[in-house]
Design an enzyme around this catalytic site. Structure first.
Site, PDB file in Angstrom:
ATOM      1  CE  LYS A 177       4.660  -4.095  -6.962  1.00 52.14           C
ATOM      2  NZ  LYS A 177       3.648  -3.912  -8.013  1.00 52.14           N
ATOM      3  NE  ARG A 180       1.273  -0.059  -2.958  1.00 52.35           N
ATOM      4  CZ  ARG A 180       1.367  -1.364  -3.224  1.00 52.35           C
ATOM      5  NH1 ARG A 180       2.237  -2.110  -2.574  1.00 52.35           N
ATOM      6  NH2 ARG A 180       0.585  -1.895  -4.108  1.00 52.35           N
ATOM      7  NE  ARG A 197      -2.514 -10.872  -9.043  1.00 56.08           N
ATOM      8  CZ  ARG A 197      -1.938  -9.782  -8.576  1.00 56.08           C
ATOM      9  NH1 ARG A 197      -0.634  -9.755  -8.393  1.00 56.08           N
ATOM     10  NH2 ARG A 197      -2.662  -8.711  -8.316  1.00 56.08           N
ATOM     11  NE  ARG A 250      -3.919  -9.391  -4.934  1.00 59.32           N
ATOM     12  CZ  ARG A 250      -2.823  -8.649  -5.029  1.00 59.32           C
ATOM     13  NH1 ARG A 250      -1.637  -9.237  -5.130  1.00 59.32           N
ATOM     14  NH2 ARG A 250      -2.879  -7.343  -5.042  1.00 59.32           N
ATOM     15  NE  ARG A 261      -4.279  -3.375  -6.926  1.00 54.05           N
ATOM     16  CZ  ARG A 261      -4.164  -4.643  -7.332  1.00 54.05           C
ATOM     17  NH1 ARG A 261      -5.240  -5.329  -7.682  1.00 54.05           N
ATOM     18  NH2 ARG A 261      -2.998  -5.215  -7.369  1.00 54.05           N
TER      19      ARG A 261
HETATM   20  P1  AP5 Z   1       2.585 -10.131 -10.170  1.00 51.30           P
HETATM   21  O1  AP5 Z   1       4.004 -10.595 -10.139  1.00 51.30           O
HETATM   22  O2  AP5 Z   1       1.641 -10.721  -9.196  1.00 51.30           O
HETATM   23  O3  AP5 Z   1       2.535  -8.529 -10.148  1.00 51.30           O
HETATM   24  P2  AP5 Z   1       2.816  -7.514  -8.975  1.00 51.30           P
HETATM   25  O4  AP5 Z   1       3.604  -6.388  -9.547  1.00 51.30           O
HETATM   26  O5  AP5 Z   1       3.407  -8.212  -7.786  1.00 51.30           O
HETATM   27  O6  AP5 Z   1       1.338  -7.025  -8.729  1.00 51.30           O
HETATM   28  P3  AP5 Z   1       0.507  -6.819  -7.406  1.00 51.30           P
HETATM   29  O7  AP5 Z   1      -0.921  -6.722  -7.815  1.00 51.30           O
HETATM   30  O8  AP5 Z   1       0.826  -7.844  -6.349  1.00 51.30           O
HETATM   31  O9  AP5 Z   1       1.036  -5.457  -6.959  1.00 51.30           O
HETATM   32  P4  AP5 Z   1       0.337  -4.442  -6.139  1.00 51.30           P
HETATM   33  O10 AP5 Z   1       1.489  -3.569  -5.856  1.00 51.30           O
HETATM   34  O11 AP5 Z   1      -0.833  -3.783  -6.729  1.00 51.30           O
HETATM   35  O12 AP5 Z   1      -0.308  -5.295  -4.912  1.00 51.30           O
HETATM   36  P5  AP5 Z   1       0.177  -5.589  -3.426  1.00 51.30           P
HETATM   37  O13 AP5 Z   1      -0.130  -6.993  -3.126  1.00 51.30           O
HETATM   38  O14 AP5 Z   1       1.559  -5.079  -3.169  1.00 51.30           O
HETATM   39  O15 AP5 Z   1       2.055 -10.355 -11.675  1.00 51.30           O
HETATM   40  C1  AP5 Z   1       0.706 -10.079 -12.029  1.00 51.30           C
HETATM   41  C2  AP5 Z   1       0.217 -11.128 -13.047  1.00 51.30           C
HETATM   42  O16 AP5 Z   1       0.928 -10.965 -14.268  1.00 51.30           O
HETATM   43  C3  AP5 Z   1       0.453 -12.588 -12.598  1.00 51.30           C
HETATM   44  O17 AP5 Z   1      -0.619 -13.373 -13.009  1.00 51.30           O
HETATM   45  C4  AP5 Z   1       1.751 -12.999 -13.335  1.00 51.30           C
HETATM   46  O18 AP5 Z   1       1.761 -14.378 -13.614  1.00 51.30           O
HETATM   47  C5  AP5 Z   1       1.654 -12.172 -14.620  1.00 51.30           C
HETATM   48  N1  AP5 Z   1       2.978 -11.737 -15.078  1.00 51.30           N
HETATM   49  C6  AP5 Z   1       4.023 -11.318 -14.316  1.00 51.30           C
HETATM   50  N2  AP5 Z   1       5.077 -10.978 -15.096  1.00 51.30           N
HETATM   51  C7  AP5 Z   1       4.670 -11.174 -16.383  1.00 51.30           C
HETATM   52  C8  AP5 Z   1       5.295 -10.985 -17.651  1.00 51.30           C
HETATM   53  N3  AP5 Z   1       6.551 -10.532 -17.760  1.00 51.30           N
HETATM   54  N4  AP5 Z   1       4.570 -11.260 -18.766  1.00 51.30           N
HETATM   55  C9  AP5 Z   1       3.298 -11.717 -18.689  1.00 51.30           C
HETATM   56  N5  AP5 Z   1       2.649 -11.933 -17.511  1.00 51.30           N
HETATM   57  C10 AP5 Z   1       3.327 -11.658 -16.372  1.00 51.30           C
HETATM   58  O19 AP5 Z   1      -0.801  -4.625  -2.589  1.00 51.30           O
HETATM   59  C11 AP5 Z   1      -2.182  -4.879  -2.470  1.00 51.30           C
HETATM   60  C12 AP5 Z   1      -2.836  -3.808  -1.600  1.00 51.30           C
HETATM   61  O20 AP5 Z   1      -2.263  -3.827  -0.269  1.00 51.30           O
HETATM   62  C13 AP5 Z   1      -2.641  -2.355  -2.066  1.00 51.30           C
HETATM   63  O21 AP5 Z   1      -3.600  -1.993  -3.029  1.00 51.30           O
HETATM   64  C14 AP5 Z   1      -2.797  -1.588  -0.744  1.00 51.30           C
HETATM   65  O22 AP5 Z   1      -4.144  -1.457  -0.371  1.00 51.30           O
HETATM   66  C15 AP5 Z   1      -2.126  -2.522   0.272  1.00 51.30           C
HETATM   67  N6  AP5 Z   1      -0.697  -2.207   0.443  1.00 51.30           N
HETATM   68  C16 AP5 Z   1       0.348  -3.054   0.163  1.00 51.30           C
HETATM   69  N7  AP5 Z   1       1.515  -2.454   0.460  1.00 51.30           N
HETATM   70  C17 AP5 Z   1       1.217  -1.204   0.923  1.00 51.30           C
HETATM   71  C18 AP5 Z   1       2.012  -0.121   1.363  1.00 51.30           C
HETATM   72  N8  AP5 Z   1       3.346  -0.174   1.375  1.00 51.30           N
HETATM   73  N9  AP5 Z   1       1.382   1.014   1.749  1.00 51.30           N
HETATM   74  C19 AP5 Z   1       0.029   1.086   1.761  1.00 51.30           C
HETATM   75  N10 AP5 Z   1      -0.778   0.089   1.354  1.00 51.30           N
HETATM   76  C20 AP5 Z   1      -0.197  -1.061   0.938  1.00 51.30           C
END
Ligand code: AP5
Length: 216
Positions: A13, A87, A125, A158, A169
Site C-alpha cells: 500500500k 480499517r 522492509r 519497524r 497483524r
Molecule cells: P509496503 O508498501 O510498506 O506495504 P504496506 O501494505 O504499506 O504494509 P504496512 O506494513 O505498512 O501495512 P500495515 O497496514 O500493516 O501497517 P500500517 O503502517 O498501516 O511494502 C512492504 C515491503 O514489501 C516493503 O519492503 C516494500 O519494498 C516491499 N514491496 C512492496 N511491493 C512489492 C512488490 N510488488 N514486490 C516485492 N516487494 C514489494 O499500520 C501499522 C499499525 O498501526 C497497525 O498494526 C495498527 O496497530 C495501527 N493502525 C494503523 N492504521 C490503523 C487504523 N485505521 N485503525 C486502527 N489501527 C491502525
C-alpha cells in the site's frame, strides 16, 4: 479524486501510494505514518497507540477516527489517497458520514497478495525515519546499502515487522479489515489488483485503473 487503498500488511500500500501521489498530486494520508510520527514525537496520542501497534492489534476506533477526520478535512479540497484507513467497518461508516456533504470515495484499490510472500516482505522492509521512503533488502534496494536515496538518512526496521507480530497483524486483517471489501463492493467502487508481482507491474495496473476514473 478520493481513493482508499486496501490490502493485507505488506501488500504494498505504502509503496504504491508514493507512485500515485507523484503522478496525481493527491495528499497521502497514511494512518500508520501519522501514528508513528506521534510516537516518535512522544505525544499523548502516540503513547496511547504504542501498545496496540507493538502487538499488531488495531488502535481503538475512537482514537483513529478523531485523528483521521482532521487529516481528511484538511486534504479534502485537493483530493487524497487513504492508506491504512479505514480499517474497520465502523471507521468506514464514520468516514462516509464525514464526506457526506462533499462527495463520496471514488475508488477503492484492493491490493491482493498470496500470504506466503508477506513474511519475507515485512522482515526485509527498511524505511527512512526522515521522509518515510520504503525499501526492501532484496526487492527494492537503496542505491547505497542502508541509506535513504532521498536524504541519506540511515534506514530502520519497524518494530512490528517481527514474524510473531506480523502473524497477529495478518489475523487482525482477516478478522477486522477484510469485511470492508464487501462494504465498498456494494457501492461498485472496488478495483481488485494482483499485488504479488513486480512493483512496476503493480504500478502499471494501478495507473490503468485510475486513468479510467480520470476519463469518466
Ligand atoms: P509496503 O508498501 O510498506 O506495504 P504496506 O501494505 O504499506 O504494509 P504496512 O506494513 O505498512 O501495512 P500495515 O497496514 O500493516 O501497517 P500500517 O503502517 O498501516 O511494502 C512492504 C515491503 O514489501 C516493503 O519492503 C516494500 O519494498 C516491499 N514491496 C512492496 N511491493 C512489492 C512488490 N510488488 N514486490 C516485492 N516487494 C514489494 O499500520 C501499522 C499499525 O498501526 C497497525 O498494526 C495498527 O496497530 C495501527 N493502525 C494503523 N492504521 C490503523 C487504523 N485505521 N485503525 C486502527 N489501527 C491502525
Amino acid at each position: 479524486m478520493r481513493i482508499v487503498l486496501l490490502g493485507a500488511p505488506g501488500a504494498g500500500k505504502g509503496t504504491q501510494c508514493k507512485n500515485i501521489v507523484v503522478e496525481y498530486g493527491l495528499g497521502h494520508l497514511s494512518s500508520g505514518d501519522i501514528l508513528r510520527r506521534n510516537r516518535s514525537d512522544g505525544t499523548e496520542l502516540g503513547k496511547k497507540a504504542q501498545s496496540y501497534m507493538d502487538a499488531g492489534d488495531l488502535v481503538p476506533d475512537e482514537i483513529i477516527i478523531e485523528m483521521m477526520s482532521e487529516a481528511v478535512e484538511q486534504a479534502s479540497a485537493a483530493g487524497f489517497i487513504l492508506d491504512g484507513f479505514p480499517r474497520t467497518v465502523t471507521q468506514a461508516v464514520e468516514l462516509d458520514k464525514s464526506l457526506a456533504d462533499d462527495g463520496a470515495i471514488d475508488a477503492v484499490l484492493n491490493l491482493k497478495i498470496d500470504e506466503s510472500v508477506v513474511e519475507a516482505r515485512m522482515t526485509g522492509r527498511r524505511s527512512c525515519p526522515k521522509c518515510g521512503a520504503v525499501y526492501h533488502v532484496e526487492n527494492l534496494k537503496p542505491q547505497s546499502e542502508g541509506l535513504c536515496d532521498h536524504d541519506g538518512a540511515e534506514l530502520v526496521q519497524r518494530p512490528d515487522d517481527t514474524p510473531e507480530v506480523v502473524a497477529n497483524r495478518l489475523e487482525t486483517y482477516h478478522r477486522q479489515t477484510e469485511p470492508l471489501v464487501d462494504y465498498y463492493r456494494k457501492n461498485g467502487v472496488v478495483f481488485d489488483i494482483k499485488a504479488d508481482r513486480d512493483p512496476d507491474e503493480v504500478k502499471a495496473c494501478v495507473f490503468e485503473k485510475l486513468q479510467t476514473l480520470v476519463k469518466q
